[in-house]
Design a protein around this motif. Structure first.
Motif, PDB file in Angstrom:
ATOM      1  N   ARG A  83      83.018  25.310  61.312  1.00 27.46           N
ATOM      2  CA  ARG A  83      83.139  23.767  61.825  1.00 27.46           C
ATOM      3  C   ARG A  83      83.891  23.668  62.886  1.00 27.46           C
ATOM      4  N   ASP A 107      86.277  21.499  64.979  1.00 28.15           N
ATOM      5  CA  ASP A 107      87.138  20.397  64.853  1.00 28.15           C
ATOM      6  C   ASP A 107      87.528  19.850  66.329  1.00 28.15           C
ATOM      7  N   SER A 108      86.920  20.186  67.125  1.00 31.51           N
ATOM      8  CA  SER A 108      87.654  19.379  68.590  1.00 31.51           C
ATOM      9  C   SER A 108      86.453  19.484  69.601  1.00 31.51           C
ATOM     10  N   GLU A 145      82.509  17.561  67.887  1.00 31.47           N
ATOM     11  CA  GLU A 145      83.500  17.952  66.608  1.00 31.47           C
ATOM     12  C   GLU A 145      82.694  17.299  65.472  1.00 31.47           C
ATOM     13  N   GLY A 146      82.935  18.181  64.299  1.00 31.77           N
ATOM     14  CA  GLY A 146      82.185  17.991  63.010  1.00 31.77           C
ATOM     15  C   GLY A 146      80.962  18.463  62.884  1.00 31.77           C
ATOM     16  N   ASP A 185      81.521  12.065  55.395  1.00 33.11           N
ATOM     17  CA  ASP A 185      82.388  12.390  56.620  1.00 33.11           C
ATOM     18  C   ASP A 185      83.940  12.844  56.186  1.00 33.11           C
ATOM     19  N   LEU A 186      84.470  11.984  55.400  1.00 26.17           N
ATOM     20  CA  LEU A 186      85.535  12.219  54.759  1.00 26.17           C
ATOM     21  C   LEU A 186      85.610  13.538  53.808  1.00 26.17           C
ATOM     22  N   ASP A 223      85.679  16.514  56.042  1.00 27.10           N
ATOM     23  CA  ASP A 223      86.830  16.725  56.724  1.00 27.10           C
ATOM     24  C   ASP A 223      87.730  17.212  55.768  1.00 27.10           C
ATOM     25  N   HIS A 266      86.911  21.133  55.174  1.00 27.25           N
ATOM     26  CA  HIS A 266      87.433  21.945  56.284  1.00 27.25           C
ATOM     27  C   HIS A 266      89.151  22.135  56.365  1.00 27.25           C
ATOM     28  N   LYS A 267      89.792  21.054  56.069  1.00 24.54           N
ATOM     29  CA  LYS A 267      91.166  20.886  55.871  1.00 24.54           C
ATOM     30  C   LYS A 267      91.662  21.961  55.056  1.00 24.54           C
ATOM     31  N   LYS A 316      91.301  25.386  56.425  1.00 22.66           N
ATOM     32  CA  LYS A 316      92.470  25.728  57.375  1.00 22.66           C
ATOM     33  C   LYS A 316      93.805  25.905  56.530  1.00 22.66           C
TER      34      LYS A 316
END
Length: 366
Positions: free
Chosen positions: A235, A237-238, A242-243, A333-334, A337, A340-341, A344
């Motif tokens: 995914r 992230d920049s 992004e996304g 979307d949240l 995120d 993905h967080k 990471k």
């Protein structure tokens, strides 16, 4: 003189008590309570006998006929007869233990039958409460173990994924099979002049010597042939995308092509071909190799087997291929995120005090 009857079975001692020879006819009194009065019971015990023949007791306990004993009008006489029979057992006999177990079960069943409704309800409530406590504690321990194992697996996988959701191994078992088969075929070709004299003397071995490198070559090409199979999924992230999801597709064992697609345009296509190979459908996206958008659906193969061919972040892949509705909300979307967080964070986790044996066993299992 008093003579003891010798029984046909070796289960009973040779010098058995005379009580086993006396069969007391247990006539049912006019009313049930009379069978338990002191005078009636005294007369029964003074006779020093049993209410069943020894052969009947052996037959019923070996067939586990509990109802035969429980349905007797006076269980005290049943228990007395069984105790006298048990006292004259040859405990060295292989079936003696079975009678002891049968007798204990029978007494427990009588205890359950003789309880009042209030006693039975209280006993059942206590047992149920205790059982639920143990089951609940065991379930919590099981869940904690699963959570710990899943977290460790994710940290191990993310050490190679670096925050991505999927990455095929460079030297996975399939490629290793293909490479080893190809090397075998090449070695046969290089050493053919030296090996041929050893196999040329027989027609069958000569044919096998000829066919073996051919079969190895075909098997190697089959395992090394990779086309339209997913190499990695991550995914972004920049940047402007992004996304979105970046998929690397293997065009050959050494060449990959990248495409970018929205998560809502990626769907699970089910199993295809051999076991462990699934399909990933991309309805539309952007092809970085041709620098063009595509709107016609593309289907790619993805290795989902448990043979150690790829590193997989299960939580991320579950989120990616779940059934999606048209459009995306703020909540979606949240949640994306958050997934993905978490990936990471797992990639950035540093493990200390690693157990080499445990790590080695984990690699072997995978």
């Amino acid at each position: 003189l008093t003579f003891s009857r010798r029984f046909k079975t070796s289960l009973v001692k040779a010098q058995a008590s005379n009580a086993l020879n006396t069969i007391i006819e247990d006539k049912k009194p006019f009313y049930d309570m009379a069978a338990f009065q002191t005078e009636h019971m005294k007369q029964f015990f003074d006779k020093n006998g049993i209410i069943f023949p020894v052969e009947t007791i052996i037959e019923k306990y070996q067939s586990e006929d509990y109802d035969f004993f429980l349905d007797q009008s006076n269980f005290l006489k049943v228990a007395d007869s069984l105790e006298k029979f048990g006292a004259n057992l040859d405990m060295d006999h292989e079936d003696a233990k079975d009678f002891i177990i049968f007798k204990k079960k029978l007494y427990k069943l009588y205890e359950v039958r003789a309880r009042s409704a209030a006693e039975h309800a209280e006993f059942s409530h206590q047992v149920l409460e205790d059982e639920l406590t143990h089951v609940y504690d065991a379930h919590k321990h099981h869940l904690a173990t699963i959570i710990t194992d899943n977290r460790l697996d994710r940290v191990r996988n993310q050490a190679n994924l670096k925050g991505a959701f999927y990455k095929r191994k460079l030297m996975n078992p399939q490629r290793l099979k293909g490479l080893s088969s190809s090397l075998l075929a090449i070695s046969f070709y290089l050493y053919n002049p030296y090996l041929w004299p050893y196999f040329a003397g027989n027609f069958i071995t000569a044919k096998l010597f000829t066919l073996t490198p051919m079969a190895a070559a075909f098997y190697g090409v089959y395992n090394l042939s990779e086309s339209r199979i997913v190499h990695s999924i991550e995914r972004l992230d920049s940047g402007a995308d992004e996304g979105k999801i970046k998929l690397s597709i293997s065009a050959s064992p050494f060449v990959t092509r990248d495409i970018i697609a929205d998560p809502t345009d990626i769907h699970d296509g089910g199993y295809i071909g051999k076991l462990g190979i699934s399909a990933l459908r991309v309805t539309k996206g952007y092809d970085l190799h041709t620098s063009k958008e595509f709107i016609s659906e593309r289907t790619y193969a993805i290795d989902t087997s448990s043979d150690g061919n790829a590193w997989v972040d299960e939580e991320g892949m579950d989120w990616l291929i779940q059934k999606k509705e048209d459009g995306s909300s703020t909540t979606d979307d949240l949640y994306a995120d958050l997934i993905h967080k978490r990936a990471k964070d797992a990639a950035n986790t540093k493990r200390e005090g690693k157990n080499f044996l445990q790590e080695f066993m984990h690699v072997i299992e995978k």
